[in-house]
Design an enzyme around this catalytic site. Structure first.
Site, mmCIF file in Angstrom:
data_model
loop_
_atom_site.group_PDB
_atom_site.id
_atom_site.type_symbol
_atom_site.label_atom_id
_atom_site.label_comp_id
_atom_site.label_asym_id
_atom_site.label_seq_id
_atom_site.Cartn_x
_atom_site.Cartn_y
_atom_site.Cartn_z
ATOM 1 N N HIS A 40 -10.448 57.782 67.991
ATOM 2 C CA HIS A 40 -9.439 56.715 68.074
ATOM 3 C C HIS A 40 -8.555 56.844 69.310
ATOM 4 O O HIS A 40 -8.466 55.925 70.137
ATOM 5 C CB HIS A 40 -8.534 56.729 66.840
ATOM 6 C CG HIS A 40 -9.248 56.470 65.546
ATOM 7 N ND1 HIS A 40 -10.430 55.777 65.461
ATOM 8 C CD2 HIS A 40 -8.930 56.804 64.275
ATOM 9 C CE1 HIS A 40 -10.816 55.702 64.198
ATOM 10 N NE2 HIS A 40 -9.922 56.322 63.461
ATOM 11 N N LYS A 55 -8.220 46.646 66.671
ATOM 12 C CA LYS A 55 -6.841 46.298 66.325
ATOM 13 C C LYS A 55 -6.228 45.410 67.403
ATOM 14 O O LYS A 55 -6.492 45.570 68.598
ATOM 15 C CB LYS A 55 -6.011 47.568 66.105
ATOM 16 C CG LYS A 55 -6.396 48.290 64.812
ATOM 17 C CD LYS A 55 -5.459 49.423 64.508
ATOM 18 C CE LYS A 55 -5.791 50.077 63.172
ATOM 19 N NZ LYS A 55 -5.484 49.196 62.025
#
Length: 599
Positions: A348, A290
């Protein structure tokens, strides 16, 4: 303000390793403007969407090879100790390009890349992988010669695969005038082969088809395992022995989960390494792809105002927050076997924490960066159950609409204790971070969808303006917020005088909103990671010792929760989560930043 920007396209883009998150030569000197103030800092530019920020293309590969050493399919460029300034761009010398798709034997038409999506009929392939590959193709980031094969048990023709894939492709990229034409060209490169995941015979047949399309060129093969983890090893065994490249590289992208605990993770790694070398295994965590996570280290290491503050001396706490505004809704079967801690926190959020907290690496090389991440993980204090709160959402009726609870999902056992929410306080026992609480919070069916990093700084000692700002010092604390999704942004909360004759302070933001600063769309994380895998860039993929260290941290906690059958605290669907999370933060003298009125 002046700007370090670029109009380079994929075919002429420089080496991928020189686009490190630490200082991209496409960094922009950002002027963050508020009506009354401004702030400038370096940030990795996403504009493009901009896969031109990512691509190592054939023209550039040829120039690399003219000054590179080619050994065993790898390219190692010769670095220069000095930075160069060319056309207004800061050029960081390339350290190495590892296992670049070799344009060997004197011609750019001598190599090809074959990408096989194993599990091509699944949702992940349809919604993420094929669209990401199309975006790469559209931007000119794939090699001149490439082929995409879908492989799954479902019976399907090439035409049926193309029809399925075409429904999820979008013309979201700026060059819209020829998007449909590009889409047709892309679909012509897509083929399908039906087979079992544990069948050597079927993979031999796939290999035959791949060779037909490779046409005698140097073949490089990438397998993306978009399948359940219980059949990873069977698929890898068959692909390795029956469909791997004989004269180029073979790489395998593995999706999480990488086991359920230390034991199962180690067993999976051991099994995979029976058929693959470690540098062939690309364990993907899409959050590392991201844009704001990629920019995290640029923000820290290329801005003098932040790096000196990045320690226990100035930072009071750090928060990693993940929330979804929906539940499992019919997909609880998979989730119930893992829970929110395994699904989000252990991978994550922990990976982002390691990137955030690591020391400055020796170089921009993938191994040096991952070495520093491992040091952080190994320095972390064992997580205590008293520093953890778990929850599970229950049904809620709001505005005449009824939202089901977790156990109302027909795929979830009625007596399930699987947490859909967890909050935890973690600590890093090293000189930089000793005593600083790193708080994680992740949950489903909450009031909003977001992912963010919040850095809360210490109070100003002997603050001259305490009388003007009130008794609640937390309301005057500086806070750096990195919003990963949605509406990507970086903003810094500061105290500011309200215009007027009196002395009244307010708290306001120096705000870099990506949608306002950059006119073009940010590439999807899967685009970045697929391109990295093709280019042999491993920096954003998880190494086996990283995985071992992550599981070593969370396995004892998970074991204790499950052995004690800890009952999760219930919270209403659409709420802010369990009340216990607030007590956990208060225990460590912290307030959750996302719950304030001005978050």
């Amino acid at each position: 303000m002046s700007s370090f920007s670029s109009s380079l396209s994929c075919p002429t883009y420089r080496s991928r390793t020189s686009s490190s998150p630490f200082l991209s030569n496409h960094s922009s000197l950002i002027n963050v403007v508020d009506p009354r103030r401004s702030l400038s800092f370096h940030s990795a530019s996403p504009q493009g969407p901009n896969l031109s920020e990512l691509c190592v293309r054939s023209q550039q590969r040829k120039s690399v090879q003219s000054s590179a050493l080619v050994q065993d399919g790898s390219v190692a460029t010769k670095s220069s100790p000095a930075e160069e300034l060319k056309d207004g761009l800061v050029t960081i010398p390339t350290i190495k390009v590892d296992n670049v798709v070799a344009e060997s034997n004197g011609g750019g038409n001598q190599s090809t890349v074959s990408i096989t999506v194993v599990g091509a009929s699944g949702d992940l392939a349809k919604k993420k992988i094929f669209p990401a590959l199309f975006a790469l193709y559209y931007e000119g980031c794939l090699p001149e010669h490439f082929t995409i094969f879908g492989y799954a048990r479902s019976k399907m023709t090439d035409a049926e695969l193309r029809d399925m894939v075409s429904r999820t492709l979008t013309c979201r990229i700026d060059k819209r005038e020829n998007c449909n034409e590009k889409m047709e060209e892309f679909l012509k490169r897509c083929f399908y082969h039906s087979g079992q995941y544990d069948s050597q015979e079927h993979f031999v047949a796939l290999d035959k088809k791949l060779k037909e399309h490779e046409g005698g060129r140097l073949s490089n093969r990438l397998f993306y395992l978009s399948i359940p983890p219980n059949i990873f090893v069977d698929a890898v065994k068959c692909a390795s022995s029956s469909a791997s490249s004989v004269n180029g590289w073979t790489r395998v992208i593995v999706e999480k989960p990488f086991g359920r605990d230390s034991k199962t993770s180690a067993a999976l790694t051991k099994s995979l390494k029976q058929y693959l070398e470690e540098d062939q295994i690309f364990r993907i965590d899409h959050y590392l792809g991201k844009e704001l996570v990629e920019n995290l280290s640029v923000l820290r290491f290329s801005n003098l105002i932040f790096e000196p503050l990045w320690s226990r001396q100035y930072i009071r706490n750090v928060q990693f927050i993940f929330s979804e505004d929906f539940g499992t809704e019919g997909r609880g079967g998979y989730f119930d076997n893992y829970g929110i801690i395994r699904d989000i926190m252990q991978n994550h959020l922990l990976q982002i924490l390691a990137l955030f907290a690591m020391e400055t690496p020796v170089s921009l090389d993938a191994e040096d960066i991952r070495n520093e991440k491992v040091k952080v993980l190994r320095s972390m204090r064992p997580i205590q159950l008293e520093d953890v709160v778990i929850g599970q959402y229950k049904g809620q009726t709001t505005g005449g609409v009824t939202y089901p609870g977790y156990t109302d999902d027909k795929t979830v056992p009625k007596d399930s204790l699987t947490p859909t929410f967890a909050a935890a306080a973690l600590f890093i026992d090293n000189a930089r971070w000793d005593g600083v609480p790193f708080l994680m919070k992740a949950g489903k069916a909450l009031h909003t969808r977001s992912a963010e990093i919040r850095v809360q700084f210490r109070h100003v000692p002997g603050n001259l303006y305490n009388r003007n700002s009130g008794t609640d010092l937390d309301q005057t604390t500086n806070e750096l917020v990195i919003r990963v999704q949605p509406d990507e942004a970086i903003y810094l909360k500061i105290n500011n005088k309200v215009p007027g004759l009196g002395m009244r302070l307010d708290r306001s933001n120096l705000n870099l909103l990506y949608s306002a600063r950059y006119s073009k769309e940010i590439p999807d994380a899967y685009e970045r990671l697929l391109l990295d895998a093709i280019e042999g860039e491993r920096r954003l993929f998880i190494r086996s010792d990283e995985l071992d260290a992550a599981w070593a941290l969370f396995t004892p906690l998970l074991k204790e929760i499950e052995e004690k059958k800890t009952i999760p605290e219930f919270y209403p669907y659409g709420s802010r989560g369990p009340v216990g999370a607030h007590y956990l933060a208060a225990k460590h003298k912290v307030q959750w930043g996302d719950l304030s009125l001005e978050s």
